[in-house]
Design a protein around this motif. Sequence first.
Motif, short mmCIF file in Angstrom:
data_model
loop_
_atom_site.label_atom_id
_atom_site.label_comp_id
_atom_site.label_asym_id
_atom_site.label_seq_id
_atom_site.Cartn_x
_atom_site.Cartn_y
_atom_site.Cartn_z
N ILE A 148 60.05 73.60 -40.20
CA ILE A 148 58.58 73.23 -39.79
C ILE A 148 58.25 73.69 -38.64
N ALA A 149 57.84 74.68 -38.44
CA ALA A 149 57.30 75.51 -37.06
C ALA A 149 56.07 76.09 -37.37
N GLN A 152 54.72 58.58 -32.66
CA GLN A 152 53.60 59.76 -32.96
C GLN A 152 53.72 59.91 -34.42
N ASP A 153 54.84 60.34 -35.05
CA ASP A 153 54.85 60.90 -36.34
C ASP A 153 54.86 59.86 -37.52
N GLY A 154 55.66 58.65 -37.11
CA GLY A 154 55.43 57.67 -38.18
C GLY A 154 54.00 57.11 -38.23
N ASP A 168 49.98 68.25 -38.83
CA ASP A 168 50.27 69.32 -39.63
C ASP A 168 51.93 69.34 -40.24
N TYR A 169 52.59 68.90 -39.07
CA TYR A 169 53.96 68.64 -39.58
C TYR A 169 54.32 67.31 -40.42
N ASN A 227 59.08 71.54 -31.86
CA ASN A 227 58.20 70.69 -30.93
C ASN A 227 56.79 70.62 -31.70
N HIS A 228 56.01 69.43 -31.71
CA HIS A 228 54.82 69.09 -32.17
C HIS A 228 54.40 68.19 -31.54
N GLU A 229 52.98 68.43 -31.11
CA GLU A 229 52.17 67.40 -30.17
C GLU A 229 50.93 66.86 -30.89
#
Length: 322
Positions: free
Chosen positions: A245-246, A12-14, A226-227, A180-182
Amino acid sequence: MKKALITGIGGQDGSILAELLLQKGYEVYGIIKREAIENPNLKLKNIASIVNEVELIPMSVTDPMAVYKAIKKIHPDEIYHLAASSFVSYEFEDEVAMMNSNFNSTYYLLSSILEINKDCKFFFAGSSEMFGEPFESPQSENSKFNPKSMYGIAKVSSYYLLKNFRDKKGLYTCTGIMYNHESPRRKSEFVTKKIIETAVRIKLGRAKELVLGNLDAVRDWGYAPDYMNAALLIMSQPKPDDYIIATGHLHSVKQFAETAFSLLDLKVDDYIKINTKYFRASENYPLCGNPEKLKGLGWSTSKSFTEIIKMMIEEELTNQTN
């Protein structure tokens, strides 16, 4: 043209970060597991739209020689270490593998850039699990770590490793302690994705119930893009530093489920079942981040809790009806 190397580019993040870096004109390289090449439709799904714009390197970040050779060949300006094994287990073999994946890999990357290119900037994806059983809430950059799993321990160990390479060896290293980030790219093993997938199956008549654990468990949920923008902002600063980062806002699992079902015109209470085997010990203080330091750099969130869930629902409806 700047070069960026991303570990875990298929996640997801990459994948999100790769897209952002390409938009900024970077030459992007991504480390992926070899099995991803063997099953690209499943493993490379997140980067399908940009796979021809990035250079993929099939290797393991736990192989020190492979890491060294990759960095020597690419000579990146920036490295984003996002790859991590997040499966929580208390079996000895699994814990050894966890530390190897999450700590040793960080050391191999840092020691390689120290020898090859000391000017290379390094970002490490930390986790709220570093606080584990917090002593206060919300947590800031000054809060005491208290991990309760090998995953959290490995993340804390890597944090101090980065700090040592920064303070003692002069490298530009930053840890972004991400809560947690979605996004629609979230993997199915996460409770948020499980809720979304099941809600959509129920709406389509393909499932009859949603089985969850503790509905009162709360988390600080944000929006993954956003993260990743936060990671870029952190790496653009004149001096390296560490940041939370939250969002600073808490929601319960039940609120997440209620929102998802209501967006599908369903009542979650009609379908939910509780199974205590999914219960995790609750914290005396909840895992909630204080992002004020990051906001001081100009960072802000772009999606609300409901908007994030709406995006995930819409994507899942498309996936399940096509």
